[in-house]
Write a protein that holds these residues in place. Structure first.
Motif, short mmCIF file in Angstrom:
data_model
loop_
_atom_site.label_atom_id
_atom_site.label_comp_id
_atom_site.label_asym_id
_atom_site.label_seq_id
_atom_site.Cartn_x
_atom_site.Cartn_y
_atom_site.Cartn_z
N CYS A 1 0.86 -1.18 0.00
CA CYS A 1 0.00 0.00 0.00
C CYS A 1 0.90 1.23 0.00
CB CYS A 1 -0.91 -0.02 1.24
SG CYS A 1 -2.00 1.40 1.38
N VAL A 2 0.81 2.04 -1.04
CA VAL A 2 1.64 3.23 -1.16
C VAL A 2 0.74 4.46 -1.26
CG1 VAL A 2 3.49 1.95 -2.29
CG2 VAL A 2 1.77 3.11 -3.69
N TYR A 3 1.35 5.61 -1.01
CA TYR A 3 0.63 6.88 -1.13
C TYR A 3 1.03 7.53 -2.45
CZ TYR A 3 -1.57 11.29 0.17
OH TYR A 3 -2.38 12.39 0.21
N LYS A 4 0.07 7.62 -3.35
CA LYS A 4 0.35 8.21 -4.66
C LYS A 4 0.24 9.74 -4.57
CE LYS A 4 -1.83 8.89 -9.15
NZ LYS A 4 -1.95 10.33 -8.87
N PRO A 5 1.29 10.46 -4.96
CA PRO A 5 1.20 11.92 -4.96
C PRO A 5 0.30 12.41 -6.10
CG PRO A 5 3.49 11.14 -4.94
CD PRO A 5 2.63 9.98 -5.30
N ALA A 6 -0.21 13.62 -5.95
CA ALA A 6 -0.98 14.23 -7.02
C ALA A 6 -0.08 14.60 -8.18
CB ALA A 6 -1.71 15.46 -6.49
N CYS A 7 -0.65 14.62 -9.38
CA CYS A 7 0.05 14.98 -10.62
C CYS A 7 1.16 13.99 -10.96
CB CYS A 7 0.61 16.40 -10.55
SG CYS A 7 -0.65 17.68 -10.31
N VAL A 8 1.07 12.78 -10.44
CA VAL A 8 2.02 11.71 -10.77
C VAL A 8 1.20 10.54 -11.30
CG1 VAL A 8 3.77 10.11 -9.91
CG2 VAL A 8 3.66 12.45 -9.02
N PRO A 9 1.41 10.10 -12.54
CA PRO A 9 0.63 8.98 -13.08
C PRO A 9 0.91 7.68 -12.32
CG PRO A 9 1.79 10.17 -14.83
CD PRO A 9 2.33 10.67 -13.54
N VAL A 10 -0.06 6.79 -12.33
CA VAL A 10 0.10 5.51 -11.65
C VAL A 10 1.25 4.72 -12.26
CG1 VAL A 10 -1.03 3.31 -11.14
CG2 VAL A 10 -2.32 5.43 -10.95
N ARG A 11 1.39 4.79 -13.57
CA ARG A 11 2.49 4.05 -14.22
C ARG A 11 3.86 4.59 -13.79
NH1 ARG A 11 1.20 0.38 -17.89
NH2 ARG A 11 -0.90 0.38 -18.81
N GLN A 12 3.94 5.87 -13.51
CA GLN A 12 5.21 6.42 -13.03
C GLN A 12 5.50 5.93 -11.61
OE1 GLN A 12 5.72 10.64 -13.60
NE2 GLN A 12 7.38 10.77 -12.10
N VAL A 13 4.46 5.83 -10.78
CA VAL A 13 4.63 5.26 -9.44
C VAL A 13 5.13 3.82 -9.56
CG1 VAL A 13 3.43 4.57 -7.33
CG2 VAL A 13 2.88 6.75 -8.43
N GLN A 14 4.52 3.07 -10.45
CA GLN A 14 4.92 1.68 -10.67
C GLN A 14 6.37 1.60 -11.13
OE1 GLN A 14 3.19 -0.09 -14.19
NE2 GLN A 14 2.89 -2.05 -13.16
N HIS A 15 6.77 2.44 -12.07
CA HIS A 15 8.13 2.44 -12.58
C HIS A 15 9.14 2.84 -11.51
CE1 HIS A 15 11.64 4.11 -14.76
NE2 HIS A 15 11.37 3.15 -15.64
N THR A 16 8.79 3.84 -10.70
CA THR A 16 9.70 4.29 -9.64
C THR A 16 9.92 3.20 -8.59
OG1 THR A 16 8.94 6.57 -9.96
CG2 THR A 16 10.09 6.07 -7.90
N LEU A 17 8.85 2.51 -8.22
CA LEU A 17 8.98 1.44 -7.23
C LEU A 17 9.90 0.33 -7.73
CD1 LEU A 17 5.35 1.11 -5.86
CD2 LEU A 17 7.40 1.44 -4.48
#
Length: 314
Positions: free
Chosen positions: A19-35
């Motif tokens: 469970c992660v906290y997604k920041p605003a103005c950041v796409p979900v795919r970018q969150v996935q790529h960063t992780l």
């Protein structure tokens, strides 16, 4: 989980839900790529398996040969590249969050991708804090849209907001029961409601279960909304409709997902904690939460029956 000391064991443990906290103005795919990028970096920094060896036979053919074991240079990370790369991981999300929406995001890593499928099928309710502002309307109902109208808002009070919000919630709940095709005062409707929250059979039909105003400081206000099958533009529309019913205009300034099922913001990892050790600890906490609530991956409610067959035109 204790301190991670071995890359091989750490990689084997990366099978589960986080469970992660997604920041605003950041796409979900970018969150996935960063992780995944951070996991590869941290795993490659840990001690890995020993380098492979190869047998080498040296010497003249007309003399006794020497057999020795030497490191296999083809297995050296400087030759073959890092031990762990993006292709070694599978990652999927349980439910999508819009670009401008922040908050709780559930991700499955490797074998945990099956859990995200079950959670998506169960359609867990989600709670949002939707922030709005009176006095200005935009063409997209969001702050980044073009201003199309302005109006005064001095006549709005907390009591008026609570009244309109309560009316909107009652209207959504009434529509929810009407979609079942049953009479509101029938025994069948009562039995259906006693089973729990009622979900529509169409997973694209948004349903609001709860709505209340939790903050009001003119011109800014915040609504807490509990719903299923919602999406960001639908929540923006609710803010716009609220302004119309209060005889003014309003637009949405932000959306924050604070809970999905049993997963809340206190469990989510901030961006600074998207590291191997924190991810493994969070995976253990999510696993314990799923074990404690066995019904977590099951539908929490009855499902609305469709009023029309698939062959009929709506």
């Amino acid at each position: 989980m204790g301190k991670v000391r071995n890359a091989v064991n750490a990689y084997k443990a990366l099978n589960g839900l986080i469970c992660v906290y997604k920041p605003a103005c950041v796409p979900v795919r970018q969150v996935q790529h960063t992780l995944i990028t951070n996991l590869c970096r941290d795993l490659n920094a840990l001690p890995s398996r020993p380098q492979e060896q190869r047998v080498e036979i040296v010497g003249a053919t007309n003399a006794p040969l020497t057999v020795k074991v030497v490191p296999n240079l083809a297995d050296d990370p400087l030759v073959c590249g890092p031990r762990y790369i993006h292709d070694d991981f599978r990652c999927s999300w349980a439910s999508h969050l819009g670009l401008f929406t922040s908050g709780v995001l559930l991700l499955g890593i490797n074998d945990g991708t099956r859990l995200t499928y079950y959670i998506n099928s169960a359609r867990l309710t989600r709670a949002y804090k939707v922030h709005g502002q009176f006095g200005k309307a935009t063409d997209t109902y969001f702050w980044n849209g073009k201003t199309v109208e302005r109006a005064t808002f001095g006549h709005i009070t907390r009591q008026k907001i609570d009244g309109v919000v309560a009316h909107m919630q009652a209207a959504h709940q009434k529509t929810m029961f009407q979609l079942t095709g049953l009479h509101m005062d029938s025994q069948s409707t009562y039995e259906l409601a006693s089973q729990g929250l009622i979900r529509p059979v169409d997973n694209k039909l948004p349903v609001i279960y709860g709505m209340k105003c939790i903050h009001f400081q003119p011109p800014h206000f915040t609504l807490e909304i509990q719903s299923v099958n919602e999406y960001d533009k639908y929540l923006w529309t609710i803010i716009h409709d609220l302004g119309i019913q209060l005889k003014t205009v309003a637009h949405c300034t932000g959306v924050q997902c604070i809970r999905q099922g049993k997963f809340d913001v206190e469990l989510s990892l901030l961006r600074k904690h998207w590291q191997l050790e924190h991810i493994l600890n969070n995976m253990d906490r999510c696993h314990q939460l799923i074990e404690e609530h066995g019904e977590l991956l099951k539908p929490e409610s009855a499902t609305l029956k469709p009023l029309r067959s698939n062959n009929e035109v709506l």
